[in-house]
Design a protein around this motif. Structure first.
Motif, PDB file in Angstrom:
ATOM      1  N   GLU A   1      54.624  40.498  46.055  1.00 38.05           N
ATOM      2  CA  GLU A   1      54.423  39.064  46.284  1.00 38.05           C
ATOM      3  C   GLU A   1      55.706  38.275  46.047  1.00 38.05           C
ATOM      4  O   GLU A   1      55.966  37.273  46.719  1.00 38.05           O
ATOM      5  N   ILE A   2      56.528  38.730  45.097  1.00 41.35           N
ATOM      6  CA  ILE A   2      57.794  38.046  44.820  1.00 41.35           C
ATOM      7  C   ILE A   2      58.862  38.452  45.835  1.00 41.35           C
ATOM      8  O   ILE A   2      59.657  37.619  46.287  1.00 41.35           O
ATOM      9  N   PHE A   3      58.858  39.750  46.198  1.00 39.91           N
ATOM     10  CA  PHE A   3      59.822  40.269  47.171  1.00 39.91           C
ATOM     11  C   PHE A   3      59.056  40.859  48.364  1.00 39.91           C
ATOM     12  O   PHE A   3      58.844  42.082  48.439  1.00 39.91           O
ATOM     13  N   PRO A   4      58.631  40.025  49.302  1.00 37.68           N
ATOM     14  CA  PRO A   4      57.793  40.517  50.413  1.00 37.68           C
ATOM     15  C   PRO A   4      58.505  41.478  51.357  1.00 37.68           C
ATOM     16  O   PRO A   4      57.859  42.098  52.203  1.00 37.68           O
ATOM     17  N   GLU A   5      59.842  41.623  51.211  1.00 39.16           N
ATOM     18  CA  GLU A   5      60.562  42.555  52.081  1.00 39.16           C
ATOM     19  C   GLU A   5      60.121  44.000  51.849  1.00 39.16           C
ATOM     20  O   GLU A   5      60.278  44.849  52.729  1.00 39.16           O
ATOM     21  N   MET A   6      59.599  44.303  50.648  1.00 39.78           N
ATOM     22  CA  MET A   6      59.104  45.642  50.347  1.00 39.78           C
ATOM     23  C   MET A   6      57.607  45.577  50.077  1.00 39.78           C
ATOM     24  O   MET A   6      57.123  44.628  49.457  1.00 39.78           O
ATOM     25  N   SER A   7      56.896  46.585  50.544  1.00 40.65           N
ATOM     26  CA  SER A   7      55.455  46.637  50.316  1.00 40.65           C
ATOM     27  C   SER A   7      55.160  47.088  48.895  1.00 40.65           C
ATOM     28  O   SER A   7      56.031  47.637  48.195  1.00 40.65           O
ATOM     29  N   ALA A   8      53.903  46.895  48.466  1.00 43.64           N
ATOM     30  CA  ALA A   8      53.496  47.327  47.134  1.00 43.64           C
ATOM     31  C   ALA A   8      53.625  48.839  47.001  1.00 43.64           C
ATOM     32  O   ALA A   8      54.024  49.355  45.949  1.00 43.64           O
ATOM     33  N   ALA A   9      53.300  49.546  48.093  1.00 44.67           N
ATOM     34  CA  ALA A   9      53.396  51.011  48.070  1.00 44.67           C
ATOM     35  C   ALA A   9      54.838  51.465  47.888  1.00 44.67           C
ATOM     36  O   ALA A   9      55.115  52.436  47.167  1.00 44.67           O
ATOM     37  N   GLU A  10      55.776  50.767  48.538  1.00 49.77           N
ATOM     38  CA  GLU A  10      57.188  51.123  48.406  1.00 49.77           C
ATOM     39  C   GLU A  10      57.692  50.855  46.990  1.00 49.77           C
ATOM     40  O   GLU A  10      58.477  51.638  46.435  1.00 49.77           O
ATOM     41  N   PHE A  11      57.243  49.747  46.402  1.00 48.99           N
ATOM     42  CA  PHE A  11      57.629  49.467  45.025  1.00 48.99           C
ATOM     43  C   PHE A  11      57.089  50.543  44.084  1.00 48.99           C
ATOM     44  O   PHE A  11      57.794  51.009  43.179  1.00 48.99           O
ATOM     45  N   LYS A  12      55.830  50.948  44.296  1.00 53.09           N
ATOM     46  CA  LYS A  12      55.239  51.970  43.426  1.00 53.09           C
ATOM     47  C   LYS A  12      55.978  53.292  43.562  1.00 53.09           C
ATOM     48  O   LYS A  12      56.264  53.969  42.564  1.00 53.09           O
ATOM     49  N   GLU A  13      56.291  53.659  44.804  1.00 50.79           N
ATOM     50  CA  GLU A  13      57.009  54.910  45.038  1.00 50.79           C
ATOM     51  C   GLU A  13      58.377  54.892  44.344  1.00 50.79           C
ATOM     52  O   GLU A  13      58.806  55.880  43.739  1.00 50.79           O
ATOM     53  N   ASN A  14      59.065  53.755  44.433  1.00 51.88           N
ATOM     54  CA  ASN A  14      60.384  53.620  43.815  1.00 51.88           C
ATOM     55  C   ASN A  14      60.294  53.742  42.290  1.00 51.88           C
ATOM     56  O   ASN A  14      61.104  54.437  41.653  1.00 51.88           O
ATOM     57  N   LEU A  15      59.304  53.080  41.686  1.00 50.17           N
ATOM     58  CA  LEU A  15      59.160  53.126  40.238  1.00 50.17           C
ATOM     59  C   LEU A  15      58.754  54.507  39.749  1.00 50.17           C
ATOM     60  O   LEU A  15      59.236  54.987  38.711  1.00 50.17           O
ATOM     61  N   GLU A  16      57.868  55.150  40.494  1.00 46.34           N
ATOM     62  CA  GLU A  16      57.442  56.510  40.111  1.00 46.34           C
ATOM     63  C   GLU A  16      58.613  57.483  40.191  1.00 46.34           C
ATOM     64  O   GLU A  16      58.726  58.405  39.384  1.00 46.34           O
ATOM     65  N   LYS A  17      59.493  57.262  41.153  1.00 45.83           N
ATOM     66  CA  LYS A  17      60.668  58.126  41.286  1.00 45.83           C
ATOM     67  C   LYS A  17      61.573  57.994  40.065  1.00 45.83           C
ATOM     68  O   LYS A  17      62.055  58.988  39.512  1.00 45.83           O
ATOM     69  N   GLY A  18      61.806  56.775  39.626  1.00 46.53           N
ATOM     70  CA  GLY A  18      62.630  56.554  38.438  1.00 46.53           C
ATOM     71  C   GLY A  18      61.982  57.099  37.191  1.00 46.53           C
ATOM     72  O   GLY A  18      62.661  57.622  36.293  1.00 46.53           O
ATOM     73  N   ARG A  19      60.648  56.970  37.129  1.00 45.37           N
ATOM     74  CA  ARG A  19      59.921  57.468  35.964  1.00 45.37           C
ATOM     75  C   ARG A  19      59.991  58.982  35.889  1.00 45.37           C
ATOM     76  O   ARG A  19      60.143  59.558  34.794  1.00 45.37           O
ATOM     77  N   ALA A  20      59.901  59.646  37.047  1.00 50.15           N
ATOM     78  CA  ALA A  20      59.967  61.106  37.078  1.00 50.15           C
ATOM     79  C   ALA A  20      61.335  61.610  36.619  1.00 50.15           C
ATOM     80  O   ALA A  20      61.446  62.665  35.990  1.00 50.15           O
ATOM     81  N   LYS A  21      62.374  60.848  36.914  1.00 53.54           N
ATOM     82  CA  LYS A  21      63.726  61.237  36.515  1.00 53.54           C
ATOM     83  C   LYS A  21      64.008  60.890  35.060  1.00 53.54           C
ATOM     84  O   LYS A  21      65.019  61.338  34.502  1.00 53.54           O
ATOM     85  N   GLY A  22      63.133  60.053  34.477  1.00 55.61           N
ATOM     86  CA  GLY A  22      63.367  59.632  33.098  1.00 55.61           C
ATOM     87  C   GLY A  22      64.580  58.737  32.970  1.00 55.61           C
ATOM     88  O   GLY A  22      65.281  58.758  31.948  1.00 55.61           O
ATOM     89  N   SER A  23      64.830  57.932  34.003  1.00 53.64           N
ATOM     90  CA  SER A  23      66.019  57.079  34.009  1.00 53.64           C
ATOM     91  C   SER A  23      65.916  55.990  32.944  1.00 53.64           C
ATOM     92  O   SER A  23      64.842  55.434  32.701  1.00 53.64           O
ATOM     93  N   ARG A  24      67.036  55.665  32.358  1.00 54.31           N
ATOM     94  CA  ARG A  24      67.088  54.599  31.361  1.00 54.31           C
ATOM     95  C   ARG A  24      67.601  53.296  31.969  1.00 54.31           C
ATOM     96  O   ARG A  24      67.666  52.282  31.279  1.00 54.31           O
ATOM     97  N   HIS A  25      67.975  53.352  33.267  1.00 52.22           N
ATOM     98  CA  HIS A  25      68.572  52.161  33.892  1.00 52.22           C
ATOM     99  C   HIS A  25      68.229  52.159  35.386  1.00 52.22           C
ATOM    100  O   HIS A  25      69.100  52.148  36.241  1.00 52.22           O
ATOM    101  N   TRP A  26      66.900  52.162  35.655  1.00 51.96           N
ATOM    102  CA  TRP A  26      66.443  52.285  37.043  1.00 51.96           C
ATOM    103  C   TRP A  26      66.296  50.887  37.670  1.00 51.96           C
ATOM    104  O   TRP A  26      65.613  50.025  37.133  1.00 51.96           O
ATOM    105  N   PRO A  27      66.970  50.641  38.824  1.00 55.65           N
ATOM    106  CA  PRO A  27      66.910  49.303  39.433  1.00 55.65           C
ATOM    107  C   PRO A  27      65.520  48.995  40.006  1.00 55.65           C
ATOM    108  O   PRO A  27      64.944  49.809  40.732  1.00 55.65           O
ATOM    109  N   VAL A  28      65.014  47.823  39.675  1.00 52.53           N
ATOM    110  CA  VAL A  28      63.732  47.372  40.216  1.00 52.53           C
ATOM    111  C   VAL A  28      63.928  46.768  41.599  1.00 52.53           C
ATOM    112  O   VAL A  28      63.110  46.954  42.499  1.00 52.53           O
TER     113      VAL A  28
END
Length: 720
Positions: free
Chosen positions: A112-139
């Motif tokens: 809703e804040i960044f309509p250029e990306m869908s909710a599914a794309e945001f979730k996929e991006n966050l899950e990817k960072g979580r799987a890597k255990g990143s300490r500085h993953w860009p939102v």
């Protein structure tokens, strides 16, 4: 002695001490090995509880202000958004549970804040960072302003503490220009990702604007960071430029309009205050691939081009100052073509028979190439060094040492001889062509500085871009006006040149730069642009069209130069002269002060009008005001009542009688009316009015009799 110092006893004691030290050393070594092996995991956990590191704290970059204190460039905070998926430790069950339950709602909120990306794309991006255990993953891939950052911080997970949700940011000081691209190339810019200066005043005064970094030592205790300030940051100071926003806007619009009209490639316009050398406006426009004009390069200070005829003023100033000629001197220019050591020198009107015999002032007024080159060649041909030294004396060769990255000083070569007395960098045609502005390279700002010195009664001042450095409202440094040359020539020479430059505009080739309201002095210039080894005429010929001068000529306040580069014909210095005219007229209009009597409408009726109401009461009021009345009926009626007026005809009747042939929904003819009457006639029909000039209406933009459209605007041109 031997009884007092028993050698055997002493050796025994030393041995005991040595054995004791060996035992202690072995014990320490054993303890180290024990800690490094058996207790290693314990002490690693302790290290995680107490971590210290030093973090630089960036200061706030100083502002760049216009001459009247308006913000031209300032720093606003921007943020990069990140997530630490190991916040609170590797085995933080509370954090993992929070992400499992809230990631869908977080992704939807981000969409809703960044309509250029869908909710599914945001979730996929966050899950990817979580799987890597990143300490500085860009939102999000870009920086955001404070408002957006605040919205993101209210989302699920991110609205918890950094230790619980892992949300954190990097803060940057983003550079913003409230006036957009106005004077962009001179004001400068930053490399966005590094917050470092790229060009312009941002780079030249970077050490003042940048300030000094501070240091914070962060100490982590029980998963919480505590910041301890070691050194506070020192914010940058502000710089006050000489730029006048209104003049800059006027110069930019005037130049772009003419560039579009003539299909120019590059345009430069500069305005300098005569007494101080302050650069009030500096415009550098280049035509880009989309057909629009942008500030790509600071051509005003860096373009080393052959200046053409604007250089002739310096040439004749040298000759007059040396006394080899005077203003009565006459020169034969023939039919417009003259042989110069095997090369053909041409005047601009050679195909019409040339100018024949000209006086020295006429040579400059009509910009005769032959006239200037013949004079200079006759008196300096055998000693060209003397002429170039003269150019140095009048200041046209001066290195201005400007604080602008990319500035290039003039390049006017000095003749040199070898040991045999032969010139090694000179030919017989060099001097004639140099005298008319070829075989030299002079940036526009150097040409302007020379003409500004003529306007300033012979005193040459260094162009100034910054007046002051200000910190917390206090002036901490001044940049005073610097005099480069107290006198560029003799007083007599100066007066003669000033008179000739006035005549160039009033009766010579520079008439388009003139004004009916004030005197203008200056010089036109047209030069072909060399294409290096290809010469001047390879393919389509390119031209540099210039006008440089000052105004008002009888009491100079500002000097100005306009240069237009274009390809192909038509190529006339009149294009630049017209821009100069528009800039000069606009600047003088800004400071114009009119007498209050100028606001009086020539058709105004000062006696009040009486139309409806109680006639006896009206008569009583008018008589007590000392106004004589006439109680004759006019024979007209309004709303069933007769119109009864004063001894002068009712003003509204005058207007209505002029416009009665037009219905209320058509445009009336207001030509010849005063401003007030014309506005009444039009606005009573719902038409908005824009007035230009003063006096009576000479022209109206909406034709009389045409049907009025809702919200229509009529522009009225008035003249005395």
């Amino acid at each position: 002695m031997s009884s007092m110092f028993d050698r055997k006893q002493m050796i025994k004691r030393y041995k005991l001490i040595a054995y004791a030290m060996i035992v202690v050393g072995l014990a320490i070594l054993g303890k180290v090995v024990y800690i490094a092996t058996v207790e290693r995991s314990y002490w690693m956990d302790v290290a995680k509880l107490l971590t210290k590191d030093s973090v630089d704290v960036k200061p706030v970059r100083g502002n760049i202000l216009s001459c009247d204190g308006r913000l031209m460039a300032g720093s606003l905070p921007e943020y990069r958004l990140f997530v630490d998926f190991k916040a609170g430790g590797d085995d933080n069950e509370e954090r993992d549970s929070l992400w499992d339950t809230k990631i869908d709602s977080l992704s939807m909120g981000l969409h809703e804040i960044f309509p250029e990306m869908s909710a599914a794309e945001f979730k996929e991006n966050l899950e990817k960072g979580r799987a890597k255990g990143s300490r500085h993953w860009p939102v999000w891939k870009k920086r955001v302003n404070y408002s957006v950052y605040s919205e993101v911080k209210q989302l699920p997970i991110f609205n918890t503490s950094a230790n619980a949700g892992g949300f954190h940011v990097e803060k940057f000081n983003a550079r913003k220009r409230p006036f957009g691209s106005l004077a962009k190339r001179t004001i400068g810019d930053l490399f966005g990702g590094k917050d470092t200066a790229r060009f312009g005043l941002e780079l030249s005064y970077d050490s003042i604007l940048r300030g000094k970094n501070g240091i914070i030592r962060r100490q982590k205790v029980r998963n919480e960071y505590i910041g301890i300030s070691i050194q506070d940051p020192v914010n940058g100071a502000d710089i006050v430029t000489t730029i006048d926003v209104d003049m800059q806007d006027l110069a930019e619009r005037s130049l772009i309009n003419e560039l579009k009209e003539v299909n120019g490639n590059v345009g430069v316009a500069m305005v300098m205050e005569v007494k101080t050398g302050d650069i009030k406006a500096i415009v550098n426009m280049t035509k880009c691939a989309d057909g629009e004009y942008y500030e790509i390069k600071n051509s005003a200070v860096s373009d080393l081009l052959e200046p053409g005829s604007v250089f002739k003023t310096a040439s004749l100033m040298v000759a007059l100052d040396d006394g080899v000629v005077d203003t009565t001197y006459k020169v034969d220019t023939g039919s417009g073509i003259w042989d110069m050591y095997g090369a053909k020198m041409r005047d601009h009107n050679w195909h019409r028979g040339g100018y024949q015999v000209l006086t020295l002032p006429q040579v400059l007024e009509y910009s005769s190439n032959i006239g200037v080159s013949r004079i200079i060649d006759k008196y300096y041909g055998k000693n060209p060094e003397k002429f170039v030294n003269g150019l140095t004396r009048v200041g046209i060769r001066e290195d201005l040492k400007l604080p602008i990255v990319g500035y290039a000083p003039p390049r006017i070569r000095m003749p040199k001889k070898n040991k045999h007395g032969q010139y090694v960098n000179w030919s017989k045609t060099a001097l004639p062509w140099m005298s008319i502005g070829y075989e030299t390279q002079v940036p526009p700002i150097s040409t302007l500085t020379f003409y500004n010195a003529i306007a300033n009664n012979g005193t040459m001042v260094r162009p100034r871009f910054v007046k002051q450095v200000v910190k917390d409202g206090q002036v901490i440094k001044e940049f005073p006006t610097e005099i480069i040359k107290q006198r560029i020539c003799k007083e007599k020479t100066l007066r003669e040149i000033q008179t000739i430059l006035e005549h160039v505009v009033s009766q010579g080739l520079g008439k388009k730069a003139g004004s009916q309201s004030f005197k203008v002095a200056g010089k036109t210039g047209t030069a072909q642009i060399s294409k290096g080894v290809s010469g001047y005429k390879s393919g389509t010929v390119s031209y540099l069209l210039s006008f440089v001068g000052y105004f008002p000529a009888d009491n100079p306040r500002y000097s100005c130069i306009v240069c237009i580069q274009k390809t192909g014909l038509p190529a006339s210095s009149g294009f630049s002269a017209l821009v100069f005219h528009n800039i000069a007229e606009g600047i003088m209009a800004q400071s114009l002060k009119l007498d209050v009597s100028d606001a009086r409408d020539s058709l105004s009726v000062l006696t009040p009008d009486v139309k409806n109401g109680d006639l006896l009461a009206a008569d009583y009021v008018l008589r007590h005001l000392g106004i004589q009345t006439n109680k004759n009926w006019s024979g007209s009626y309004t709303d069933g009542n007769p119109i009864w007026g004063t001894t002068r005809r009712n003003r509204s009747d005058v207007i209505l009688s002029r416009t009665r042939s037009y219905a209320s929904n058509v445009v009336p003819d207001v030509r010849g009316m005063g401003a007030r009457d014309a506005v009444f006639a039009l606005e009573s029909r719902g038409v908005k009015v824009i007035l230009n000039g003063r006096g009576k209406v000479k022209h109206q933009s909406l034709a009389p009799g045409q049907r009025i459209k809702k919200g229509e605007i009529c522009s009225l041109q008035l003249d005395l």
